[in-house]
Scaffold this motif. Sequence first.
Motif, mmCIF file in Angstrom:
data_model
loop_
_atom_site.group_PDB
_atom_site.id
_atom_site.type_symbol
_atom_site.label_atom_id
_atom_site.label_comp_id
_atom_site.label_asym_id
_atom_site.label_seq_id
_atom_site.Cartn_x
_atom_site.Cartn_y
_atom_site.Cartn_z
ATOM 1 N N PRO A 70 0.834 -1.213 0.000
ATOM 2 C CA PRO A 70 0.000 0.000 0.000
ATOM 3 C C PRO A 70 0.860 1.251 0.000
ATOM 4 C CG PRO A 70 -0.927 -1.622 1.488
ATOM 5 C CD PRO A 70 0.403 -2.175 1.028
ATOM 6 N N TYR A 71 0.425 2.273 -0.722
ATOM 7 C CA TYR A 71 1.247 3.444 -0.989
ATOM 8 C C TYR A 71 1.710 4.147 0.287
ATOM 9 C CZ TYR A 71 2.919 7.525 -3.550
ATOM 10 O OH TYR A 71 3.696 8.508 -4.083
ATOM 11 N N LEU A 72 0.812 4.348 1.238
ATOM 12 C CA LEU A 72 1.179 5.050 2.461
ATOM 13 C C LEU A 72 2.204 4.255 3.264
ATOM 14 C CD1 LEU A 72 -2.300 6.429 3.618
ATOM 15 C CD2 LEU A 72 -0.466 7.639 2.410
ATOM 16 N N ARG A 73 2.113 2.931 3.208
ATOM 17 C CA ARG A 73 3.055 2.093 3.934
ATOM 18 C C ARG A 73 4.433 2.117 3.276
ATOM 19 N NH1 ARG A 73 1.155 -3.919 4.592
ATOM 20 N NH2 ARG A 73 -0.600 -2.790 5.532
ATOM 21 N N ALA A 74 4.470 2.297 1.958
ATOM 22 C CA ALA A 74 5.740 2.273 1.236
ATOM 23 C C ALA A 74 6.694 3.346 1.738
ATOM 24 C CB ALA A 74 5.477 2.457 -0.260
ATOM 25 N N LYS A 75 6.180 4.524 2.009
ATOM 26 C CA LYS A 75 7.030 5.629 2.461
ATOM 27 C C LYS A 75 7.731 5.305 3.774
ATOM 28 C CE LYS A 75 3.930 9.089 0.425
ATOM 29 N NZ LYS A 75 3.142 10.319 0.661
ATOM 30 N N ILE A 76 7.028 4.574 4.645
ATOM 31 C CA ILE A 76 7.579 4.227 5.961
ATOM 32 C C ILE A 76 8.495 3.018 5.865
ATOM 33 C CG2 ILE A 76 6.983 3.530 8.307
ATOM 34 C CD1 ILE A 76 4.295 4.966 7.915
ATOM 35 N N LEU A 77 8.033 1.996 5.131
ATOM 36 C CA LEU A 77 8.781 0.741 5.045
ATOM 37 C C LEU A 77 10.140 0.918 4.387
ATOM 38 C CD1 LEU A 77 8.716 -2.290 5.583
ATOM 39 C CD2 LEU A 77 7.608 -2.594 3.355
ATOM 40 N N ALA A 78 10.201 1.743 3.341
ATOM 41 C CA ALA A 78 11.468 1.929 2.627
ATOM 42 C C ALA A 78 12.545 2.503 3.548
ATOM 43 C CB ALA A 78 11.260 2.834 1.419
ATOM 44 N N LEU A 79 12.150 3.401 4.442
ATOM 45 C CA LEU A 79 13.119 4.008 5.351
ATOM 46 C C LEU A 79 13.629 3.012 6.381
ATOM 47 C CD1 LEU A 79 11.525 7.523 6.016
ATOM 48 C CD2 LEU A 79 13.531 7.005 4.617
ATOM 49 N N LYS A 80 12.812 2.015 6.693
ATOM 50 C CA LYS A 80 13.191 1.052 7.729
ATOM 51 C C LYS A 80 14.076 -0.079 7.202
ATOM 52 C CE LYS A 80 9.132 1.704 10.709
ATOM 53 N NZ LYS A 80 7.956 1.040 11.323
ATOM 54 N N LYS A 81 14.007 -0.336 5.896
ATOM 55 C CA LYS A 81 14.735 -1.457 5.316
ATOM 56 C C LYS A 81 15.962 -0.964 4.550
ATOM 57 C CE LYS A 81 11.735 -4.799 6.337
ATOM 58 N NZ LYS A 81 12.062 -6.052 7.049
ATOM 59 N N VAL A 136 -9.400 7.585 -3.438
ATOM 60 C CA VAL A 136 -8.606 6.460 -2.972
ATOM 61 C C VAL A 136 -7.646 6.949 -1.894
ATOM 62 C CG1 VAL A 136 -6.906 4.710 -3.612
ATOM 63 C CG2 VAL A 136 -8.787 5.265 -5.173
ATOM 64 N N MET A 137 -7.600 6.241 -0.781
ATOM 65 C CA MET A 137 -6.730 6.639 0.319
ATOM 66 C C MET A 137 -5.278 6.760 -0.148
ATOM 67 S SD MET A 137 -8.269 4.437 3.548
ATOM 68 C CE MET A 137 -8.356 2.902 2.600
ATOM 69 N N GLY A 138 -4.666 7.898 0.140
ATOM 70 C CA GLY A 138 -3.297 8.158 -0.280
ATOM 71 C C GLY A 138 -3.201 9.112 -1.448
ATOM 72 N N ASN A 158 -13.590 7.974 1.273
ATOM 73 C CA ASN A 158 -12.339 7.299 0.956
ATOM 74 C C ASN A 158 -12.556 5.800 0.774
ATOM 75 O OD1 ASN A 158 -10.443 9.496 1.038
ATOM 76 N ND2 ASN A 158 -10.793 9.590 3.254
ATOM 77 N N VAL A 159 -11.866 5.242 -0.225
ATOM 78 C CA VAL A 159 -11.940 3.814 -0.514
ATOM 79 C C VAL A 159 -10.520 3.282 -0.676
ATOM 80 C CG1 VAL A 159 -14.222 3.953 -1.584
ATOM 81 C CG2 VAL A 159 -12.176 4.253 -2.989
ATOM 82 N N SER A 160 -10.416 1.967 -0.845
ATOM 83 C CA SER A 160 -9.097 1.336 -0.875
ATOM 84 C C SER A 160 -8.511 1.173 -2.272
ATOM 85 C CB SER A 160 -9.171 -0.041 -0.207
ATOM 86 O OG SER A 160 -10.126 -0.867 -0.871
ATOM 87 N N SER A 161 -9.330 1.335 -3.338
ATOM 88 C CA SER A 161 -8.815 1.101 -4.689
ATOM 89 C C SER A 161 -9.606 1.890 -5.715
ATOM 90 C CB SER A 161 -8.888 -0.393 -5.035
ATOM 91 O OG SER A 161 -10.237 -0.798 -5.211
ATOM 92 N N ASP A 162 -8.994 2.099 -6.882
ATOM 93 C CA ASP A 162 -9.672 2.789 -7.975
ATOM 94 C C ASP A 162 -10.862 1.979 -8.488
ATOM 95 O OD1 ASP A 162 -8.082 5.312 -8.779
ATOM 96 O OD2 ASP A 162 -6.533 3.799 -8.535
ATOM 97 N N GLU A 163 -10.701 0.673 -8.523
ATOM 98 C CA GLU A 163 -11.789 -0.176 -9.008
ATOM 99 C C GLU A 163 -13.021 -0.024 -8.132
ATOM 100 O OE1 GLU A 163 -12.228 -4.652 -10.772
ATOM 101 O OE2 GLU A 163 -11.087 -4.413 -8.922
ATOM 102 N N LEU A 164 -12.833 -0.057 -6.821
ATOM 103 C CA LEU A 164 -13.952 0.112 -5.898
ATOM 104 C C LEU A 164 -14.557 1.505 -6.029
ATOM 105 C CD1 LEU A 164 -15.740 -0.883 -3.615
ATOM 106 C CD2 LEU A 164 -13.944 -0.236 -1.990
ATOM 107 N N ASN A 165 -13.702 2.496 -6.219
ATOM 108 C CA ASN A 165 -14.166 3.870 -6.378
ATOM 109 C C ASN A 165 -15.074 3.999 -7.605
ATOM 110 O OD1 ASN A 165 -14.293 6.485 -5.415
ATOM 111 N ND2 ASN A 165 -12.408 7.151 -6.410
ATOM 112 N N LEU A 166 -14.670 3.393 -8.711
ATOM 113 C CA LEU A 166 -15.460 3.463 -9.939
ATOM 114 C C LEU A 166 -16.745 2.650 -9.830
ATOM 115 C CD1 LEU A 166 -12.639 3.250 -12.627
ATOM 116 C CD2 LEU A 166 -13.939 5.274 -11.922
ATOM 117 N N LEU A 167 -16.713 1.556 -9.099
ATOM 118 C CA LEU A 167 -17.929 0.777 -8.885
ATOM 119 C C LEU A 167 -18.955 1.589 -8.093
ATOM 120 C CD1 LEU A 167 -16.532 -2.789 -8.119
ATOM 121 C CD2 LEU A 167 -18.024 -2.135 -10.028
ATOM 122 N N LYS A 168 -18.477 2.314 -7.103
ATOM 123 C CA LYS A 168 -19.390 3.174 -6.332
ATOM 124 C C LYS A 168 -19.979 4.259 -7.221
ATOM 125 C CE LYS A 168 -18.481 4.400 -2.135
ATOM 126 N NZ LYS A 168 -17.842 4.942 -0.922
#
Length: 253
Positions: A70-81, A136-138, A158-168
């Motif tokens: 997930p995009y928001l997690r990527a920013k944090i995870l990259a710094l830790k690894k 979409v969140m992020g 807010n939703v978790s994906s573009d696909e879900l957003n378009l379905l709504k």
Amino acid sequence: MSYKIILILLFACPTWAQKSDPASGKVIHLLTMEAPPYMSTTLPEQGAAVYALRQIFKKNGFELKVTFTPYLRAKILALKKDSISGFFPAAEENITAGYVLSKIMYVTPWGFAERKDHPIQWNNPEDLLPYKIGNVMGYELSRVLAPAHKKKKFQIENVSSDELNLLKLANKRVDLAFIDATMLEYLIKSSPQLRPYQNQLQINAKIIRMDEYGVAFKKTGKGKEHLNVFNKIMNKEEFHRLVELYFKTHLQN
């Protein structure tokens, strides 16, 4: 709107002449997100952007390793690894402390998806107050509504994906869906859930902005080293050719 028109590639640096053996262990590990047709675990070669980057890295003696998160997690995870050099796609507006943005890879238009039977005309953010907007969140929707969003209460779901957003949107649960125009075109043609609605959805007439994307590399360690590599080996014409080749090979209707 075709992929070729939408994708504007801005690499301007000459190809790096220094070549090395791909077997030498020079691995560049980046994090990315699900964003078809550019990046996706469900697409051949993990998507057009991953394919193009991997081919260019390989040609210059580097192996590209991509991990999806997930995009928001990527920013944090990259710094830790220590083994991870950064994440992509990244824009100037979402670069956080500890990262530096690379050369720009491509520019893509963003806007609102809408139903064809319910087109919405608007000029200022305040015109959107009566409508429910899917996001979409992020995604940086706040940039579109600023500074009005600080004073007004917009109806944002807010939703978790573009696909879900378009379905709504298709099911009339929201009036607009904030999205990359390329992704809208791809999803309504490729998603089994969205394909029945492909003649009912469209991009709003007002294109909000053209976002410029690159890679966010860490400022220390391998990130700093790989930033220099990235900025040297990227070639505008080659990247463009590879992405167009991918679209022609894998995404033609």
